[in-house]
Enzyme design. Sequence first.
Site, PDB file in Angstrom:
ATOM      1  CE1 TYR A  32      40.131  42.478  40.813  1.00  0.00           C
ATOM      2  CE2 TYR A  32      40.958  44.482  40.028  1.00  0.00           C
ATOM      3  CZ  TYR A  32      39.874  43.490  40.248  1.00  0.00           C
ATOM      4  OH  TYR A  32      38.743  43.505  39.609  1.00  0.00           O
ATOM      5  CB  CYS A  33      43.026  40.598  38.497  1.00  0.00           C
ATOM      6  SG  CYS A  33      42.808  39.444  37.034  1.00  0.00           S
ATOM      7  CG  LEU A  34      46.433  38.433  35.137  1.00  0.00           C
ATOM      8  CD1 LEU A  34      47.081  38.615  33.973  1.00  0.00           C
ATOM      9  CD2 LEU A  34      46.296  37.009  35.331  1.00  0.00           C
ATOM     10  CG  LEU A  53      41.919  42.221  46.373  1.00  0.00           C
ATOM     11  CD1 LEU A  53      41.772  43.724  46.322  1.00  0.00           C
ATOM     12  CD2 LEU A  53      41.233  41.833  47.821  1.00  0.00           C
ATOM     13  N   GLY A  57      47.893  39.724  41.773  1.00  0.00           N
ATOM     14  CA  GLY A  57      47.969  38.908  43.032  1.00  0.00           C
ATOM     15  C   GLY A  57      48.589  37.536  42.633  1.00  0.00           C
TER      16      GLY A  57
END
Length: 598
Positions: A328-330, A356, A332
Amino acid sequence: MSDTPLKSDQNTLPVPMAPAALTETPSPSARDGFHETIDRTLASVQARMTMGVSPYAAASAWQDWALALSRAPGRQTELAERFWDNQWQAFKGAWDADAGFKPAPGDHRFDDEGWTAPLARVFKQNFLAADDWWAAATQPQRGMYQRNAERVSFMARQTLDAMSPSNMLWFNPEVQRRTMETGGQNLVNGVMNLANDWLSECNMQCEESSGDFVPGRDVACTPGKVVFRNHILELIQYAPATEAVQAEPILIVPAWIMKYYILDLSPENSLIRYLVGQGFTVFCISWLNPGAEERELSLDDYRRDGVLAALDAVERICPDEKIHACGYCLGGTILSIAAAAMARDGDDRFASITLLAAQTDFSEAGELMLFIDDAQIAYLEDLMWAQGYLDQRQMAGTFRVLRARDLVWSRLIRRYFMGEEEQEFDIGAWSKDATRMPYRMHSQYLRSLFLENRLTAGRFAVEGRVIALKDISAPLFVLATEEDHIAPWRSVYKTALFTDDDLTFALVSGGHNGGILSAPGKKHREYRLGHRPPGAQYVDPDSWHTRYAPTSGSWWPVWTDWLRDKGKGEETAPPGMGAPEAGFSPLCEAPGLYVLQH
């Protein structure tokens, strides 16, 4: 850092001591240490005064704009004509409520019926006329750097938002009406709120939650245990909720800029609880909240001692099974880096990879790019050099500026003019519970990814060798959100440009966090879903958007079906909590210790 002691056990690695001397990252040139220390100390003081925002970057953008305008007499004439036309339109709007300028869609500052009064209309129309003129005046000009044009437009918009008549006590009819109704008590309450906030700011205190959402009690309360801990993470294994589970476990890699429990908020909107209830064995990383002693943690430490260490632990607890990885975010971004390096080295432990709201290409990274250039990063590096990290207040300020109309000025009106206390809710409490960024890691991240975009340019090296996203062969599920100010969906979509494997792309309604928290049953939720088979031709984002129609509902069930399809489709008895025989005994109950660090 938290004062909570960490007990020593077989799953705990010692926290490394800070090095005696700081190794610069990056090091543009070798300089005398004493003289450089003088320069950087002075620069760090300046950076603290500006909350890490470089005044030189802003000044150079305005200079570029002014010089471009000064050599364009036709443009000057056009803007002069627009100014007088706007004045005429504002004059008509002041006398006729159906004429003149209208607020942009989504702008609710003038929704109150009081703005239809004659005098209020004058204030509103003059402001909207100025807003329209500056929007035109700050459009890119021939010979002007695109980045500078975007930066000037952003700064002009921020300045105008600050000067909106809705922010003025003597202009805002809604505030005036509340003052009359309460006999001025709203202003008394507002002054008290302002005094409390000012004292907290003077004491360098972060915003604190009201205590209604406590990790482990109200949020982050899905049952589980910490089964591994080292100097950078705790690994949580969640207790099964079904008699049988999918053979392949899920490893979630959240961003280290936030506490992991954005994915495990209240039980009704917890993605982790939903996955467990759907018959998956779920593991999630909880990152350390670093302090000055962790200043030398690097981006590669987060890959090696973070993602790969957690992956090794999951493999030992669930042997002989491939693993669904979700970033998720960083989280990812670092998962993508780890996956590309693993693919290069022939490591095929991933059954699938889900990203994500995660960017792999940063050439169109949205309004955050307005804060990223050499001057700005140098300013932040000097600030972090003195502290050892970038703290919560400094990061939170940047994100608030991106949405100042909603997060700054609307709050000012409610809290200081209307005298209202803010109602606490789970995601709001979580947003106040931020983490710090280690100096070395954040500098490397900003320069190598945001500024130089090395990952998709074929210049990002892991262990001395360049990696490529196209080496990844595991199926990809890439999700973006329509209203994301942090990871714009077209930027997230670029993963499709740099990969060749099986890829499913989902575009969901909502913002960076709200779009992810899309539990089944929530109203006004929709998603678009498209599939690209391996080897298919690239489809640009606008064509993709046209090709796939929106579907009402939550994307969560779609994703869990996709995970089942990318696994073996077999169910098995839930694995034990941890693997004591392999050195992974449960250490404590979820949510663990790192998430409680402040």
